[in-house]
Design a protein around this motif. Structure first.
Motif, PDB file in Angstrom:
ATOM      1  N   MET A  95      10.462 -15.212   0.897  1.00  0.00           N
ATOM      2  CA  MET A  95      10.133 -13.881   0.388  1.00  0.00           C
ATOM      3  C   MET A  95      11.188 -12.879   0.849  1.00  0.00           C
ATOM      4  O   MET A  95      11.595 -12.892   2.003  1.00  0.00           O
ATOM      5  N   ARG A  96      11.606 -12.034  -0.066  1.00  0.00           N
ATOM      6  CA  ARG A  96      12.541 -10.950   0.268  1.00  0.00           C
ATOM      7  C   ARG A  96      11.778  -9.626   0.217  1.00  0.00           C
ATOM      8  O   ARG A  96      11.055  -9.371  -0.728  1.00  0.00           O
ATOM      9  N   THR A  97      11.950  -8.812   1.255  1.00  0.00           N
ATOM     10  CA  THR A  97      11.334  -7.484   1.275  1.00  0.00           C
ATOM     11  C   THR A  97      12.368  -6.479   0.791  1.00  0.00           C
ATOM     12  O   THR A  97      13.456  -6.371   1.353  1.00  0.00           O
ATOM     13  N   VAL A  98      11.999  -5.765  -0.280  1.00  0.00           N
ATOM     14  CA  VAL A  98      12.908  -4.810  -0.921  1.00  0.00           C
ATOM     15  C   VAL A  98      12.391  -3.400  -0.667  1.00  0.00           C
ATOM     16  O   VAL A  98      11.357  -3.001  -1.205  1.00  0.00           O
ATOM     17  N   PRO A  99      13.090  -2.613   0.168  1.00  0.00           N
ATOM     18  CA  PRO A  99      12.661  -1.229   0.377  1.00  0.00           C
ATOM     19  C   PRO A  99      13.072  -0.376  -0.819  1.00  0.00           C
ATOM     20  O   PRO A  99      14.239  -0.364  -1.212  1.00  0.00           O
ATOM     21  N   LEU A 100      12.106   0.307  -1.397  1.00  0.00           N
ATOM     22  CA  LEU A 100      12.412   1.172  -2.544  1.00  0.00           C
ATOM     23  C   LEU A 100      12.870   2.524  -2.036  1.00  0.00           C
ATOM     24  O   LEU A 100      12.305   3.061  -1.067  1.00  0.00           O
ATOM     25  N   PRO A 101      13.904   3.094  -2.655  1.00  0.00           N
ATOM     26  CA  PRO A 101      14.399   4.392  -2.205  1.00  0.00           C
ATOM     27  C   PRO A 101      13.343   5.486  -2.416  1.00  0.00           C
ATOM     28  O   PRO A 101      12.551   5.421  -3.347  1.00  0.00           O
ATOM     29  N   THR A 102      13.369   6.455  -1.533  1.00  0.00           N
ATOM     30  CA  THR A 102      12.440   7.595  -1.653  1.00  0.00           C
ATOM     31  C   THR A 102      13.069   8.636  -2.553  1.00  0.00           C
ATOM     32  O   THR A 102      14.243   8.535  -2.947  1.00  0.00           O
ATOM     33  N   GLU A 103      12.312   9.665  -2.858  1.00  0.00           N
ATOM     34  CA  GLU A 103      12.827  10.760  -3.703  1.00  0.00           C
ATOM     35  C   GLU A 103      14.096  11.375  -3.086  1.00  0.00           C
ATOM     36  O   GLU A 103      15.036  11.687  -3.779  1.00  0.00           O
ATOM     37  N   GLU A 104      14.107  11.527  -1.737  1.00  0.00           N
ATOM     38  CA  GLU A 104      15.269  12.121  -1.089  1.00  0.00           C
ATOM     39  C   GLU A 104      16.471  11.185  -1.135  1.00  0.00           C
ATOM     40  O   GLU A 104      17.604  11.624  -1.152  1.00  0.00           O
ATOM     41  N   GLY A 105      16.219   9.882  -1.112  1.00  0.00           N
ATOM     42  CA  GLY A 105      17.303   8.921  -1.061  1.00  0.00           C
ATOM     43  C   GLY A 105      17.881   8.538  -2.407  1.00  0.00           C
ATOM     44  O   GLY A 105      18.810   7.760  -2.490  1.00  0.00           O
ATOM     45  N   ARG A 106      17.324   9.092  -3.476  1.00  0.00           N
ATOM     46  CA  ARG A 106      17.826   8.708  -4.810  1.00  0.00           C
ATOM     47  C   ARG A 106      18.950   9.548  -5.228  1.00  0.00           C
ATOM     48  O   ARG A 106      19.312  10.490  -5.370  1.00  0.00           O
TER      49      ARG A 106
END
Length: 106
Positions: A95-106
């Motif tokens: 399993m790979r854990t993928v952190p989704l970018p936040t509004e600030e990080g986009r």
């Protein structure tokens, strides 16, 4: 009489295999699988939408969603950007854990 002869021959064959076994070591089968990544766990703020393997998903209140890996999916889309999946580390279960970018990080 024929039935007794058949039974005697069968018994002799079965006993013969017991006594004439070789002392070869038992070989364990080698298992190989072409699947490298089994699933992806997308982690982000609840309500965050992203696309994976042609479908749109929304992160639930728990903050993560796990999806079975698609056969040919190598990227995901978020906020109009296409990002690679294979850059994230894989655990011992595939399993790979993928952190989704936040509004600030986009």
């Amino acid at each position: 009489m024929n039935l007794l002869i058949v039974a005697a021959l069968t018994l002799k064959l079965d006993l013969g295999t017991l006594f004439h076994r070789t002392a070869e070591p038992v070989r364990q089968p080698s298992v190989t699988c072409g699947i490298k990544t089994v699933s992806y766990r997308f982690v982000g703020a609840p309500g965050t939408q992203f696309r994976y393997d042609g479908e749109t998903f929304t992160v639930p209140a728990s903050g993560d969603i796990e999806l079975i890996a698609g056969k040919r999916a190598t990227e995901y889309q978020i906020a109009g950007r296409t990002l690679p999946l294979e850059v994230w580390p894989k655990d011992e279960f595939g399993m790979r854990t993928v952190p989704l970018p936040t509004e600030e990080g986009r």
